[in-house]
Write a protein that holds these residues in place. Structure first.
Motif, PDB file in Angstrom:
ATOM      1  N   ASP A  51      -7.998  22.637  12.539  1.00  0.00           N
ATOM      2  CA  ASP A  51      -7.368  23.790  11.859  1.00  0.00           C
ATOM      3  C   ASP A  51      -6.982  23.335  10.368  1.00  0.00           C
ATOM      4  O   ASP A  51      -6.847  22.363  10.084  1.00  0.00           O
ATOM      5  CB  ASP A  51      -5.910  23.734  12.573  1.00  0.00           C
ATOM      6  N   ARG A  60      -4.669  23.965   8.487  1.00  0.00           N
ATOM      7  CA  ARG A  60      -3.374  23.660   8.387  1.00  0.00           C
ATOM      8  C   ARG A  60      -3.010  22.379   8.452  1.00  0.00           C
ATOM      9  O   ARG A  60      -1.989  21.759   8.097  1.00  0.00           O
ATOM     10  CB  ARG A  60      -2.401  24.667   9.036  1.00  0.00           C
ATOM     11  N   GLY A  72      -3.616  20.022  17.049  1.00  0.00           N
ATOM     12  CA  GLY A  72      -4.703  21.133  17.329  1.00  0.00           C
ATOM     13  C   GLY A  72      -4.347  22.166  18.165  1.00  0.00           C
ATOM     14  O   GLY A  72      -4.704  23.294  18.016  1.00  0.00           O
ATOM     15  N   ARG A  86      -3.435  26.120  17.600  1.00  0.00           N
ATOM     16  CA  ARG A  86      -4.252  27.212  18.127  1.00  0.00           C
ATOM     17  C   ARG A  86      -3.300  28.354  18.776  1.00  0.00           C
ATOM     18  O   ARG A  86      -3.766  29.606  18.816  1.00  0.00           O
ATOM     19  CB  ARG A  86      -5.174  26.777  19.238  1.00  0.00           C
ATOM     20  N   ARG A 125       1.437  30.519  14.895  1.00  0.00           N
ATOM     21  CA  ARG A 125       0.797  30.679  13.674  1.00  0.00           C
ATOM     22  C   ARG A 125       2.179  30.554  12.617  1.00  0.00           C
ATOM     23  O   ARG A 125       2.220  30.943  11.500  1.00  0.00           O
ATOM     24  CB  ARG A 125       0.272  32.333  13.421  1.00  0.00           C
TER      25      ARG A 125
END
Length: 179
Positions: free
Chosen positions: A7, A9, A147, A151, A154
């Motif tokens: 990700d 982020r 991770g 997923r 948000r």
């Protein structure tokens, strides 16, 4: 630095977690939330007496923090708003549920962060110092749990993996998705 295939982020940093300006830093704490050695001691020293007092209030209410769980306090003098304390497992060869307990540290810390509207969070290497958890295995668990959480969520904008030492930093750089 961003880790490929994960990700966007997730960020990898080599440095001192106590100096980061984030919403929350995670402390690899002991069950009594006393402040000890390693990152725990560094966070307590940098945060000042306010952190010890907040941990004392938690001890008075619930006696501390069980392994795999997480609690949150104000961050005292740190640049962060909060410290999320999680107690990682002591490695005893893998036969005492250590893998699941370490995974729970990450899950519970992330859930607590979202519950407190945290957008940026920084994790140290949990249990890989005096608790002797194998560093490569710990890195894989951290990356998998973070991770998986990202997923589904948000709310978090950035999750930083902060390695104080070059060895853990190199392990994360070389991690290829296999534990």
């Amino acid at each position: 630095m961003r880790l490929k295939s994960l990700d966007e982020r997730i960020q990898l940093i080599q440095g001192d977690i106590t100096r980061l300006k984030v919403d929350a830093i995670v402390n690899a704490a002991n069950r009594g939330l006393w402040g000890g050695g390693g990152v725990d001691g560094a966070i307590h020293r940098a945060a000042g007496p306010e952190l010890s007092e907040a941990c004392g209030r938690i001890r008075n209410v619930q006696g501390g923090c069980p392994t795999g769980e997480a609690v949150i306090t104000p961050a005292g003098r740190l640049a962060a708003r909060y410290v999320i304390h999680t107690v990682g497992p002591v490695w005893n060869g893998g036969g005492e549920n250590e893998v699941e307990l370490l995974a729970a540290c990450y899950r519970n810390s992330l859930k607590l962060a979202v519950d407190h509207a945290v957008k940026t969070i920084a994790f140290p290497n949990i249990s890989t110092g005096v608790y002797r958890f194998p560093k490569k295995l710990a890195a894989g668990i951290a990356l998998r749990e973070i991770g998986d959480f990202l997923r589904q969520d948000r709310n978090l904008e950035a999750v930083m993996l902060v390695c104080f030492d070059a060895e853990n930093y190199a392990i994360y750089l070389q991690w290829n998705g296999r534990e």
